[in-house]
Design an enzyme around this catalytic site. Structure first.
Site, PDB file in Angstrom:
ATOM      1  N   GLU A   1      44.777  14.516  37.459  1.00 60.57           N
ATOM      2  CA  GLU A   1      43.522  14.249  36.765  1.00 60.57           C
ATOM      3  C   GLU A   1      42.659  13.052  37.212  1.00 60.57           C
ATOM      4  O   GLU A   1      43.381  12.414  37.768  1.00 60.57           O
ATOM      5  CB  GLU A   1      43.830  13.912  35.470  1.00 60.57           C
ATOM      6  CG  GLU A   1      44.565  15.173  34.509  1.00 60.57           C
ATOM      7  CD  GLU A   1      45.040  14.827  32.978  1.00 60.57           C
ATOM      8  OE1 GLU A   1      44.812  13.672  32.722  1.00 60.57           O
ATOM      9  OE2 GLU A   1      45.569  15.640  32.373  1.00 60.57           O
TER      10      GLU A   1
ATOM     11  N   ARG B   1      25.252  29.960  45.578  1.00 57.33           N
ATOM     12  CA  ARG B   1      25.021  31.523  46.155  1.00 57.33           C
ATOM     13  C   ARG B   1      25.565  32.309  45.145  1.00 57.33           C
ATOM     14  O   ARG B   1      25.623  33.827  45.564  1.00 57.33           O
ATOM     15  CB  ARG B   1      25.872  31.682  47.606  1.00 57.33           C
ATOM     16  CG  ARG B   1      25.077  30.801  48.660  1.00 57.33           C
ATOM     17  CD  ARG B   1      25.940  30.873  49.969  1.00 57.33           C
ATOM     18  NE  ARG B   1      27.013  30.010  50.046  1.00 57.33           N
ATOM     19  CZ  ARG B   1      27.663  29.334  50.951  1.00 57.33           C
ATOM     20  NH1 ARG B   1      27.461  29.995  52.096  1.00 57.33           N
ATOM     21  NH2 ARG B   1      28.521  28.252  50.909  1.00 57.33           N
TER      22      ARG B   1
ATOM     23  N   LYS C   1      24.600  38.633  39.684  1.00 53.20           N
ATOM     24  CA  LYS C   1      25.777  39.744  39.562  1.00 53.20           C
ATOM     25  C   LYS C   1      25.349  40.736  40.684  1.00 53.20           C
ATOM     26  O   LYS C   1      24.301  41.121  40.456  1.00 53.20           O
ATOM     27  CB  LYS C   1      26.069  40.319  38.125  1.00 53.20           C
ATOM     28  CG  LYS C   1      26.713  39.375  37.385  1.00 53.20           C
ATOM     29  CD  LYS C   1      26.769  39.764  36.016  1.00 53.20           C
ATOM     30  CE  LYS C   1      27.586  41.070  35.807  1.00 53.20           C
ATOM     31  NZ  LYS C   1      27.965  41.202  34.277  1.00 53.20           N
TER      32      LYS C   1
ATOM     33  N   GLN D   1      16.847  26.432  39.432  1.00 55.37           N
ATOM     34  CA  GLN D   1      16.055  25.505  38.646  1.00 55.37           C
ATOM     35  C   GLN D   1      15.948  26.159  37.263  1.00 55.37           C
ATOM     36  O   GLN D   1      15.998  25.301  36.319  1.00 55.37           O
ATOM     37  CB  GLN D   1      14.633  25.098  39.320  1.00 55.37           C
ATOM     38  CG  GLN D   1      14.885  24.355  40.488  1.00 55.37           C
ATOM     39  CD  GLN D   1      13.351  23.988  41.234  1.00 55.37           C
ATOM     40  OE1 GLN D   1      12.751  23.272  41.047  1.00 55.37           O
ATOM     41  NE2 GLN D   1      13.244  25.141  42.116  1.00 55.37           N
TER      42      GLN D   1
ATOM     43  N   ASP E   1      14.609  18.680  40.400  1.00 53.87           N
ATOM     44  CA  ASP E   1      13.765  18.135  41.603  1.00 53.87           C
ATOM     45  C   ASP E   1      14.478  18.977  42.739  1.00 53.87           C
ATOM     46  O   ASP E   1      15.397  18.233  43.212  1.00 53.87           O
ATOM     47  CB  ASP E   1      13.208  16.760  41.718  1.00 53.87           C
ATOM     48  CG  ASP E   1      12.560  16.264  40.535  1.00 53.87           C
ATOM     49  OD1 ASP E   1      11.335  16.971  40.302  1.00 53.87           O
ATOM     50  OD2 ASP E   1      12.805  15.274  39.975  1.00 53.87           O
TER      51      ASP E   1
ATOM     52  N   LYS F   1      20.270  41.297  57.801  1.00 54.29           N
ATOM     53  CA  LYS F   1      21.956  40.990  57.983  1.00 54.29           C
ATOM     54  C   LYS F   1      22.327  41.981  56.895  1.00 54.29           C
ATOM     55  O   LYS F   1      22.058  41.710  55.733  1.00 54.29           O
ATOM     56  CB  LYS F   1      21.915  39.371  57.717  1.00 54.29           C
ATOM     57  CG  LYS F   1      23.409  39.155  57.525  1.00 54.29           C
ATOM     58  CD  LYS F   1      23.224  37.532  57.387  1.00 54.29           C
ATOM     59  CE  LYS F   1      23.380  36.994  55.945  1.00 54.29           C
ATOM     60  NZ  LYS F   1      23.545  35.526  55.940  1.00 54.29           N
TER      61      LYS F   1
ATOM     62  N   THR G   1      30.885  29.285  57.558  1.00 54.89           N
ATOM     63  CA  THR G   1      31.715  29.649  58.795  1.00 54.89           C
ATOM     64  C   THR G   1      30.820  30.111  60.170  1.00 54.89           C
ATOM     65  O   THR G   1      31.539  29.688  61.064  1.00 54.89           O
ATOM     66  CB  THR G   1      32.193  31.356  58.397  1.00 54.89           C
ATOM     67  OG1 THR G   1      31.110  32.179  58.292  1.00 54.89           O
ATOM     68  CG2 THR G   1      32.960  31.294  57.136  1.00 54.89           C
TER      69      THR G   1
ATOM     70  N   THR H   1      26.899  33.841  60.335  1.00 51.08           N
ATOM     71  CA  THR H   1      25.440  34.536  60.221  1.00 51.08           C
ATOM     72  C   THR H   1      24.643  33.878  61.339  1.00 51.08           C
ATOM     73  O   THR H   1      24.080  34.413  62.294  1.00 51.08           O
ATOM     74  CB  THR H   1      25.000  33.765  59.101  1.00 51.08           C
ATOM     75  OG1 THR H   1      25.597  34.216  57.768  1.00 51.08           O
ATOM     76  CG2 THR H   1      23.182  34.119  58.722  1.00 51.08           C
TER      77      THR H   1
ATOM     78  N   SER I   1       4.288  11.158  41.682  1.00 53.23           N
ATOM     79  CA  SER I   1       4.470  12.689  42.165  1.00 53.23           C
ATOM     80  C   SER I   1       5.583  12.543  43.217  1.00 53.23           C
ATOM     81  O   SER I   1       5.468  11.926  44.470  1.00 53.23           O
ATOM     82  CB  SER I   1       3.149  13.268  42.597  1.00 53.23           C
ATOM     83  OG  SER I   1       3.336  14.221  43.206  1.00 53.23           O
TER      84      SER I   1
HETATM   85  C1  R5P Z   1      23.136  32.953  52.773  1.00 53.44           C
HETATM   86  O1  R5P Z   1      22.514  33.851  52.359  1.00 53.44           O
HETATM   87  C2  R5P Z   1      23.103  31.795  53.314  1.00 53.44           C
HETATM   88  O2  R5P Z   1      21.617  31.441  53.538  1.00 53.44           O
HETATM   89  C3  R5P Z   1      23.554  31.518  54.661  1.00 53.44           C
HETATM   90  O3  R5P Z   1      22.947  32.318  55.617  1.00 53.44           O
HETATM   91  C4  R5P Z   1      25.190  31.758  54.684  1.00 53.44           C
HETATM   92  O4  R5P Z   1      25.703  31.349  53.394  1.00 53.44           O
HETATM   93  C5  R5P Z   1      25.883  31.120  55.847  1.00 53.44           C
HETATM   94  O5  R5P Z   1      26.995  31.370  55.811  1.00 53.44           O
HETATM   95  P1  R5P Z   1      27.972  31.565  57.080  1.00 53.44           P
HETATM   96  O6  R5P Z   1      27.913  30.341  58.030  1.00 53.44           O
HETATM   97  O7  R5P Z   1      29.508  31.683  56.478  1.00 53.44           O
HETATM   98  O8  R5P Z   1      27.563  32.912  57.577  1.00 53.44           O
END
Ligand code: R5P
Length: 313
Positions: free
Chosen positions: A41, A98, A102, A137, A145, A194, A225, A228, A307
């Protein structure tokens, strides 16, 4: 700054960044006692009075995300019960973003849950940076912001002597962000198609736009990771790109992502320090820009009721 007394506190997730912000604002970080009980805790106590104050709590939601989030909620609760008048949660990296919709039956919308929990704990405002999806948001009924690291990236890449540059979005979801960087740098835009056949697996096979014989900047919000980014860089190389750079706001860099970066087709990955990057992850191809002044200036303007948008023009 504003009429009320301003106080700045930090959770344990990114103390170096919090110190930078404090230095920018010319204030000391408030003293806070944070410890863990033996059963895990979290305990947090604000050491000095904050009655009637305008308080900012800096806590990024890197790994371990659930620990850092719970710690933030407990700090906010302590501040509210100590009669702080306003509590702004400054969350440089907003995790769970992310999970904002759903995509299959019986899934949660965890980003909305996070928004609810922050509000119930007593946050009166949230300041964050490059939210995965700006529409998060709308999950809040308090002001949010959403700052951007794009001005930092723009300055950085303007100073490089890039050949025929093009900004690339590594997926359809990132097009608005990449378009904004392309506009700032006065370059064209290309988009990679992708697919995610499974969580954390990225397959890329098509590019819309011209990348041949051009230096490339892949623009994204998060690297976790690296799947991408590294697969995008491989595809770009196959399609004749010259030097391949990347600008990514939040460098989570799990597992062996830093080693993979070093072996990848990328010349350089530029991230920010919204999430602290340990010495073990600082490989030569990684460049880290600080968002400390940007956050400090945003807090100053919020406090002065000025602003924020002109920060990003
Ligand atoms: C996905 O929509 C995000 O914008 C990134 O492209 C993604 O989360 C990157 O994750 P990773 O490095 O595991 O591919």
């Amino acid at each position: 700054m504003g009429g009320k007394c301003l106080a700045l506190y930090s959770g344990t997730s990114n103390p170096e960044l919090a110190q930078e912000v404090a230095k920018y604002l010319g204030v000391e970080l408030g003293e806070i006692e944070i410890r863990r009980f033996s059963d895990g805790e979290i305990y947090a106590r604000i050491v000095k009075s904050v009655r009637g104050s305008e308080v900012y709590v800096i806590q990024s939601l890197g790994n371990p995300v659930n620990e850092f989030f719970m710690e933030l909620l407990i700090i906010i609760d302590a501040l509210r019960r100590a009669s702080a008048e306003e509590v702004t949660a400054v969350i440089p990296y907003f995790a769970y973003a992310r999970q904002d919709r759903k995509t299959k039956s019986r899934e949660p919308i965890s980003a909305k849950l996070i928004a609810n929990l922050l509000t119930i704990a007593g946050a009166s405002r949230v300041v964050t940076m490059d939210l995965h999806a700006g529409q998060i948001q709308g999950f809040f009924d308090i002001p949010v912001d959403n700052l951007s690291a794009l001005p930092l990236f723009t300055r950085y890449f303007q100073d490089l002597d890039l050949y025929n540059p093009v900004v690339v979005s590594p997926d359809i979801g990132g097009v608005a962000r990449a378009r904004s960087l392309a506009n700032r740098l006065h370059t064209p835009l290309a988009i990679i198609y992708k697919r995610r056949p499974a969580p954390e697996v990225a397959e890329v096979d098509e590019i819309i736009g011209d990348v041949k014989n051009r230096d490339v900047i892949i623009c994204d919000d998060i690297i976790t990771t690296g799947n991408t980014l590294f697969s995008a860089a491989r595809l770009l190389r196959e399609r004749g790109a010259r030097d391949i750079y990347s600008a990514v706001t939040h460098g989570i860099l799990v597992n062996n992502a830093p080693e993979e970066l070093q072996k990848s087709e990328l010349k350089e990955l530029v991230v920010t320090n919204t999430i602290p990057i340990g010495e073990d992850k600082k490989v030569p191809k990684l460049k880290i820009l600080s968002v400390g002044s940007l956050l400090g200036e945003a807090i100053k303007r919020i406090s002065n009721k000025d602003s924020l948008s002109s920060l990003f023009d």
